[in-house]
Design a protein around this motif. Structure first.
Motif, PDB file in Angstrom:
ATOM      1  N   VAL A  26      34.331  42.763  37.168  1.00  0.00           N
ATOM      2  CA  VAL A  26      35.406  42.983  38.137  1.00  0.00           C
ATOM      3  C   VAL A  26      35.237  41.970  39.270  1.00  0.00           C
ATOM      4  O   VAL A  26      34.182  41.905  39.901  1.00  0.00           O
ATOM      5  CB  VAL A  26      35.362  44.421  38.696  1.00  0.00           C
ATOM      6  CG1 VAL A  26      36.429  44.613  39.770  1.00  0.00           C
ATOM      7  CG2 VAL A  26      35.530  45.434  37.574  1.00  0.00           C
ATOM      8  N   LEU A  36      39.715  40.881  36.414  1.00  0.00           N
ATOM      9  CA  LEU A  36      38.518  40.701  35.602  1.00  0.00           C
ATOM     10  C   LEU A  36      38.304  39.239  35.255  1.00  0.00           C
ATOM     11  O   LEU A  36      39.237  38.442  35.261  1.00  0.00           O
ATOM     12  CB  LEU A  36      38.661  41.485  34.286  1.00  0.00           C
ATOM     13  CG  LEU A  36      39.019  42.967  34.401  1.00  0.00           C
ATOM     14  CD1 LEU A  36      39.317  43.532  33.023  1.00  0.00           C
ATOM     15  CD2 LEU A  36      37.920  43.735  35.085  1.00  0.00           C
ATOM     16  N   ALA A  49      43.448  43.821  34.682  1.00  0.00           N
ATOM     17  CA  ALA A  49      43.115  44.840  33.680  1.00  0.00           C
ATOM     18  C   ALA A  49      44.398  45.503  33.201  1.00  0.00           C
ATOM     19  O   ALA A  49      45.292  45.791  34.001  1.00  0.00           O
ATOM     20  CB  ALA A  49      42.175  45.872  34.281  1.00  0.00           C
TER      21      ALA A  49
END
Length: 70
Positions: A26, A36, A49
């Motif tokens: 992250v 990400l 994501a």
């Protein structure tokens, strides 16, 4: 995989997560969107994501620091 894997609502910046079969880190959370990148990718490509609630945290940033991986 470690014994610390959990599904969370929103992982923290620096956490190592699984998105499906892809391992990622992250990098940011902006406006509720979790961003990400591939681990060990340095300044590689980032992507949002697909579903942050389905991310599985493999290791938190703190765990990686304690293990000497950061």
């Amino acid at each position: 995989m470690t014994g610390t894997e959990t599904e969370t609502g929103t992982p923290s910046v620096g956490d190592e997560v699984m998105e499906g079969k892809t391992r990622a880190v992250v990098t940011d959370v902006r406006g509720g969107v979790v961003w990400l990148r591939l681990p060990h990718g340095g300044t590689g490509t980032e992507w949002p994501a697909e579903d942050p609630k389905r991310l599985t945290v493999r290791r938190t940033r703190d765990e990686m620091i304690r293990a000497g991986d950061l």
